[in-house]
Write a protein that holds these residues in place. Sequence first.
Motif, PDB file in Angstrom:
ATOM      1  N   GLY A  67     -12.384  16.293   1.103  1.00  0.00           N
ATOM      2  CA  GLY A  67     -11.551  16.469   2.355  1.00  0.00           C
ATOM      3  C   GLY A  67     -12.937  16.026   3.564  1.00  0.00           C
ATOM      4  N   GLN A  68     -14.040  16.741   3.019  1.00  0.00           N
ATOM      5  CA  GLN A  68     -14.933  16.310   4.479  1.00  0.00           C
ATOM      6  C   GLN A  68     -15.579  15.124   4.610  1.00  0.00           C
ATOM      7  N   GLN A  69     -15.601  14.862   5.947  1.00  0.00           N
ATOM      8  CA  GLN A  69     -16.649  13.469   6.757  1.00  0.00           C
ATOM      9  C   GLN A  69     -17.749  13.839   6.731  1.00  0.00           C
ATOM     10  N   ALA A  70     -18.394  12.449   6.644  1.00  0.00           N
ATOM     11  CA  ALA A  70     -19.353  13.144   6.633  1.00  0.00           C
ATOM     12  C   ALA A  70     -20.636  11.579   7.423  1.00  0.00           C
ATOM     13  N   TRP A  71     -21.933  11.575   8.289  1.00  0.00           N
ATOM     14  CA  TRP A  71     -23.046  11.072   9.012  1.00  0.00           C
ATOM     15  C   TRP A  71     -23.909  10.590   7.554  1.00  0.00           C
ATOM     16  N   PHE A  72     -23.993   8.807   7.775  1.00  0.00           N
ATOM     17  CA  PHE A  72     -25.517   9.107   7.741  1.00  0.00           C
ATOM     18  C   PHE A  72     -25.997   8.004   8.398  1.00  0.00           C
ATOM     19  N   ARG A  73     -27.111   7.687   7.675  1.00  0.00           N
ATOM     20  CA  ARG A  73     -28.450   7.162   9.406  1.00  0.00           C
ATOM     21  C   ARG A  73     -28.861   6.805   8.511  1.00  0.00           C
ATOM     22  N   ASP A  74     -29.654   5.879   8.194  1.00  0.00           N
ATOM     23  CA  ASP A  74     -30.952   5.054   8.291  1.00  0.00           C
ATOM     24  C   ASP A  74     -31.874   4.047   9.609  1.00  0.00           C
ATOM     25  N   VAL A  75     -33.284   3.979   9.375  1.00  0.00           N
ATOM     26  CA  VAL A  75     -34.204   3.548  10.341  1.00  0.00           C
ATOM     27  C   VAL A  75     -34.665   1.906   9.740  1.00  0.00           C
ATOM     28  N   VAL A  76     -34.787   1.277   9.614  1.00  0.00           N
ATOM     29  CA  VAL A  76     -35.109  -0.203   9.452  1.00  0.00           C
ATOM     30  C   VAL A  76     -36.030  -1.122  10.397  1.00  0.00           C
ATOM     31  N   GLU A  77     -37.192  -0.656   9.504  1.00  0.00           N
ATOM     32  CA  GLU A  77     -37.715  -1.590  10.335  1.00  0.00           C
ATOM     33  C   GLU A  77     -38.181  -3.397   9.749  1.00  0.00           C
ATOM     34  N   LEU A  78     -37.942  -3.609  11.319  1.00  0.00           N
ATOM     35  CA  LEU A  78     -38.333  -5.820  11.161  1.00  0.00           C
ATOM     36  C   LEU A  78     -39.173  -6.136  12.051  1.00  0.00           C
ATOM     37  N   ASP A  79     -39.962  -6.871  10.547  1.00  0.00           N
ATOM     38  CA  ASP A  79     -40.763  -7.382  11.313  1.00  0.00           C
ATOM     39  C   ASP A  79     -41.197  -8.468  12.482  1.00  0.00           C
ATOM     40  N   GLU A  80     -39.347  -8.897  12.519  1.00  0.00           N
ATOM     41  CA  GLU A  80     -39.364  -9.689  14.134  1.00  0.00           C
ATOM     42  C   GLU A  80     -37.746 -10.087  14.084  1.00  0.00           C
ATOM     43  N   ALA A  81     -37.315  -9.985  14.618  1.00  0.00           N
ATOM     44  CA  ALA A  81     -35.932 -10.136  14.899  1.00  0.00           C
ATOM     45  C   ALA A  81     -35.561 -11.199  14.162  1.00  0.00           C
ATOM     46  N   PRO A  82     -34.343 -11.110  13.048  1.00  0.00           N
ATOM     47  CA  PRO A  82     -33.882 -11.741  11.991  1.00  0.00           C
ATOM     48  C   PRO A  82     -33.281 -13.255  12.648  1.00  0.00           C
ATOM     49  N   SER A  83     -33.625 -14.271  11.935  1.00  0.00           N
ATOM     50  CA  SER A  83     -32.689 -15.534  12.631  1.00  0.00           C
ATOM     51  C   SER A  83     -31.108 -15.436  12.314  1.00  0.00           C
ATOM     52  N   GLN A  84     -31.095 -14.892  10.283  1.00  0.00           N
ATOM     53  CA  GLN A  84     -29.614 -14.744  10.343  1.00  0.00           C
ATOM     54  C   GLN A  84     -30.014 -13.478   9.502  1.00  0.00           C
ATOM     55  N   ALA A  85     -28.369 -11.991   9.944  1.00  0.00           N
ATOM     56  CA  ALA A  85     -28.801 -10.694   9.109  1.00  0.00           C
ATOM     57  C   ALA A  85     -27.062 -10.586   8.902  1.00  0.00           C
ATOM     58  N   TRP A  86     -26.462  -9.832   7.240  1.00  0.00           N
ATOM     59  CA  TRP A  86     -25.299  -9.224   7.626  1.00  0.00           C
ATOM     60  C   TRP A  86     -26.065  -7.613   7.178  1.00  0.00           C
ATOM     61  N   LEU A  87     -24.433  -6.869   7.030  1.00  0.00           N
ATOM     62  CA  LEU A  87     -24.358  -5.926   6.603  1.00  0.00           C
ATOM     63  C   LEU A  87     -23.355  -6.085   5.632  1.00  0.00           C
ATOM     64  N   SER A  88     -23.592  -5.232   4.424  1.00  0.00           N
ATOM     65  CA  SER A  88     -22.651  -5.431   3.621  1.00  0.00           C
ATOM     66  C   SER A  88     -21.872  -4.041   2.852  1.00  0.00           C
ATOM     67  N   VAL A  89     -21.000  -2.855   3.133  1.00  0.00           N
ATOM     68  CA  VAL A  89     -20.697  -2.254   3.440  1.00  0.00           C
ATOM     69  C   VAL A  89     -19.594  -1.391   2.362  1.00  0.00           C
ATOM     70  N   LEU A  90     -19.937  -1.318   0.857  1.00  0.00           N
ATOM     71  CA  LEU A  90     -19.162  -0.918  -0.082  1.00  0.00           C
ATOM     72  C   LEU A  90     -18.470   0.428   0.015  1.00  0.00           C
ATOM     73  N   THR A  91     -17.446   0.943   0.255  1.00  0.00           N
ATOM     74  CA  THR A  91     -17.214   2.404   0.755  1.00  0.00           C
ATOM     75  C   THR A  91     -15.556   2.552  -0.364  1.00  0.00           C
ATOM     76  N   THR A  92     -15.441   3.987  -0.642  1.00  0.00           N
ATOM     77  CA  THR A  92     -14.102   4.588  -1.294  1.00  0.00           C
ATOM     78  C   THR A  92     -13.256   5.184  -0.298  1.00  0.00           C
ATOM     79  N   GLY A  93     -13.751   5.317   0.561  1.00  0.00           N
ATOM     80  CA  GLY A  93     -12.702   5.832   2.070  1.00  0.00           C
ATOM     81  C   GLY A  93     -12.759   5.031   3.434  1.00  0.00           C
ATOM     82  N   TYR A  94     -12.664   5.608   4.523  1.00  0.00           N
ATOM     83  CA  TYR A  94     -12.982   4.462   5.232  1.00  0.00           C
ATOM     84  C   TYR A  94     -14.244   4.705   6.068  1.00  0.00           C
ATOM     85  N   VAL A  95     -14.843   3.456   7.042  1.00  0.00           N
ATOM     86  CA  VAL A  95     -16.276   3.546   7.945  1.00  0.00           C
ATOM     87  C   VAL A  95     -16.296   3.251   8.809  1.00  0.00           C
ATOM     88  N   ASP A  96     -16.934   3.638   9.529  1.00  0.00           N
ATOM     89  CA  ASP A  96     -17.388   3.477  11.460  1.00  0.00           C
ATOM     90  C   ASP A  96     -19.425   3.098  11.511  1.00  0.00           C
TER      91      ASP A  96
END
Length: 309
Positions: free
Chosen positions: A35-64
């Motif tokens: 039942g315990q919740q968790a926090w995840f994090r990562d730092v992403v280095e980008l060469d420049e601001a993207p023209s277009q970007a998407w984040l796809s997330v799959l989960t078996t619970g809920y996410v914020d």
Amino acid sequence: MLRLPTIALLLWYAITTFAQDFRTPWICCPDLKAGQQAWFRDVVELDEAPSQAWLSVLTTGYVDIYINERNITTALRTPYREADDEGDALGTRWNVTRFLGKGRNLVAIHYSPTSHTVSQRQVAARLWGHYVDGSPFALPTDDDWLCRPANGSIGRQGQEVIDSRYMPRLWRTHDIDLPLWIPAEAHPMPFADYDDEEDEGLSPTEHIVRTLEPTYIQSAPKKVYAIFKEAFNGYVRVTLRKCKAGERLRIDNIDYTCSGEFDEQACARFTVGPHRIVVISGDDDFLPEQVFSIEGLEIAPTFSSDYWP
């Protein structure tokens, strides 16, 4: 020289190839209790601001989800689940172009299971897109991500347990106490397999549709009763005043431990339920006059295209 239609075709092919080939490792926070919740994090280095970007997330619970400290969705809980859902793996995609910039970009995810269980398949995420010149990038979840147990959990009876003494808002910022974080465990087999191209059209998301006040409030020794005119499905939000740090309260479907701040609000984050007669009780330190206000937040699914490009 390539003609413009040919360049556009190649760009479309690159983007849709990244979209369709999700196949991203699942990650989990090691040694979580049921039942315990968790926090995840990562730092992403980008060469420049993207023209277009998407984040796809799959989960078996809920996410914020936060990118560079900004919540990327207005939905109260993500993804939307039917009442009889048993923690199936569900995917969602957001256009996150406006949240990203050149250099370091922080992606932070608050994960909650749907019940008093623990799973190795907690989150699988993939940030992908292309730069102005058309060159693509794709960054999946792996064991480079950091994690730590969060300050909440889902109890045996389905109640949300929140300890507000440990609510470091810094978990979603660059300024963290690094020794408290550990590498996430990656589980590449089987991959999280999710076809973004199936996500077309409108998607239901949960939002507050009404804020209600109780029609009757009655205090008793160590208890407060609040009765609403009609039943509603959603959250009960209670504003507390002058509670002691560590003071424990039960508010319908919440087990809440107070932070000790002068004013604080007790409200579920991931558990929605039916309410009409609300009972607030507490430990030996609880006093009915500490309850400053009680609100009902009615929640319902609405249809939104916010997720899609």
